[in-house]
Design a protein around this motif. Structure first.
Motif, PDB file in Angstrom:
ATOM      1  N   LEU A   1     -17.660 -10.336 -23.136  1.00 57.19           N
ATOM      2  CA  LEU A   1     -17.649  -8.907 -23.439  1.00 57.19           C
ATOM      3  C   LEU A   1     -18.640  -8.157 -22.555  1.00 57.19           C
ATOM      4  N   LEU A   2     -19.814  -8.729 -22.355  1.00 62.00           N
ATOM      5  CA  LEU A   2     -20.815  -8.108 -21.477  1.00 62.00           C
ATOM      6  C   LEU A   2     -20.360  -8.098 -20.018  1.00 62.00           C
ATOM      7  N   GLU A   3     -19.603  -9.123 -19.631  1.00 63.14           N
ATOM      8  CA  GLU A   3     -19.051  -9.160 -18.276  1.00 63.14           C
ATOM      9  C   GLU A   3     -18.057  -8.012 -18.079  1.00 63.14           C
TER      10      GLU A   3
ATOM     11  N   VAL B   1     -11.955   4.441 -21.457  1.00 66.45           N
ATOM     12  CA  VAL B   1     -11.867   3.098 -20.889  1.00 66.45           C
ATOM     13  C   VAL B   1     -11.710   2.114 -22.051  1.00 66.45           C
ATOM     14  N   TYR B   2     -10.816   1.146 -21.866  1.00 68.64           N
ATOM     15  CA  TYR B   2     -10.534   0.160 -22.898  1.00 68.64           C
ATOM     16  C   TYR B   2     -11.106  -1.192 -22.483  1.00 68.64           C
TER      17      TYR B   2
ATOM     18  N   GLU C   1      -9.470  -3.491 -29.411  1.00 65.31           N
ATOM     19  CA  GLU C   1     -10.125  -3.083 -28.180  1.00 65.31           C
ATOM     20  C   GLU C   1     -11.273  -2.140 -28.503  1.00 65.31           C
ATOM     21  N   LEU C   2     -12.235  -2.110 -27.604  1.00 67.26           N
ATOM     22  CA  LEU C   2     -13.278  -1.099 -27.679  1.00 67.26           C
ATOM     23  C   LEU C   2     -12.843   0.044 -26.780  1.00 67.26           C
ATOM     24  N   VAL C   3     -12.913   1.244 -27.291  1.00 73.58           N
ATOM     25  CA  VAL C   3     -12.529   2.418 -26.505  1.00 73.58           C
ATOM     26  C   VAL C   3     -13.794   3.210 -26.238  1.00 73.58           C
ATOM     27  N   LEU C   4     -14.109   3.379 -24.962  1.00 79.69           N
ATOM     28  CA  LEU C   4     -15.285   4.151 -24.583  1.00 79.69           C
ATOM     29  C   LEU C   4     -14.835   5.488 -24.018  1.00 79.69           C
TER      30      LEU C   4
END
Length: 197
Positions: free
Chosen positions: A71-73, A89-90, A119-122
Motif C-alpha cells: 500500500l505504501l509502495e 486518484v484510486y 479502494e482508497l480514493v484520494l
C-alpha cells in the motif's frame, strides 16, 4: 544563488555567490529542517488510520506488514504525480487488507468515498490535507533563509537571488515546485527545477 535541497528526511538551504575571483563563497549560514518527503508518508499513514479506524489500522500493521508495504509502495507512486488539482486518484487495497475489512470500516470507506469500498480514493482535498503541512514547513524554511540573507548577506533592501535551484528527491513533486514558484517568483530571477533533481 540559493540551493533548496529537499530530500527524503530534510530540507537544506544554502546561499552562495561567485566572487570577483570567480570562486564561490557562502553569503549566509545554511539553514534546514526535518520536513522532507518521508513526512508525507507519515501524513498519509495518519490519513489512512482515520479511514480504517485505529483498531483495524494497527491490526493491519501487525498482521499484514507485506500488504501495508504494498500500500505504501502504491502511495509512493501516487504522491509523485500530485500537481495540486485534477481527478481523484484510486489506490487499490491489497488483497489481505481488502479481504479482511470489517463491515464498519467498509461502510466508512463507502460513505467517505461515494461507494468505493475496496479502494482508497484520494481527492484533491485529501492530497492537500496530506501535503500542505509538510509543504508549508518547506516554504517557511525558504522564508527563513531569505530572512537570514537580509540580516547577514549584506544585500540591503534587495532580497532577490539570481537563481533558486531546486534539487533533491522531494523536488520531483510538481505540487511542491509549483508552490515554491508561486510564493518566491518575485524573489528569484530564475527558479530552476531540473528533470532529475
Amino acid at each position: 544563488f540559493m540551493v533548496v535541497d529537499a530530500g527524503g528526511g530534510t530540507v537544506d538551504l544554502t546561499v552562495h555567490k561567485v566572487n570577483d575571483e570567480g570562486c564561490m563563497e557562502e553569503v549566509t549560514r545554511g539553514h534546514g529542517d526535518s520536513c522532507g518527503a518521508t513526512f508525507l508518508d507519515v501524513q498519509f499513514l495518519e490519513w489512512l488510520r482515520e479511514r480504517l479506524g485505529d483498531e483495524f489500522f494497527y491490526e493491519c500493521q501487525a498482521k499484514y506488514p507485506a500488504a501495508m508495504a504494498s500500500l505504501l509502495e502504491s502511495w509512493e507512486k501516487t504522491k509523485r504525480s500530485f500537481t495540486g488539482d485534477g481527478e481523484p486518484v484510486y489506490i487499490h487495497l491489497p488483497g489481505k487488507i481488502g479481504r479482511h475489512l470489517p463491515d464498519e470500516v467498509e461502510e466508512r470507506l463507502e460513505d467517505l468515498q461515494d461507494g468505493e469500498g475496496d479502494e482508497l480514493v484520494l481527492s484533491t482535498k485529501d492530497f492537500k490535507t496530506i501535503f500542505d503541512p509538510v509543504v508549508t514547513k518547506v516554504l517557511n524554511c525558504v522564508v527563513e533563509q531569505f530572512r537570514r540573507l537580509k540580516r547577514e548577506g549584506g544585500l540591503g533592501g534587495d532580497l532577490r537571488v539570481d537563481v533558486m535551484l531546486l534539487v533533491g528527491g522531494f523536488n520531483e513533486s510538481p505540487y511542491l515546485v509549483s508552490r515554491i514558484r508561486d510564493k518566491f517568483r518575485d524573489y528569484a530571477g530564475h527558479i530552476i527545477a531540473p528533470m532529475h533533481p
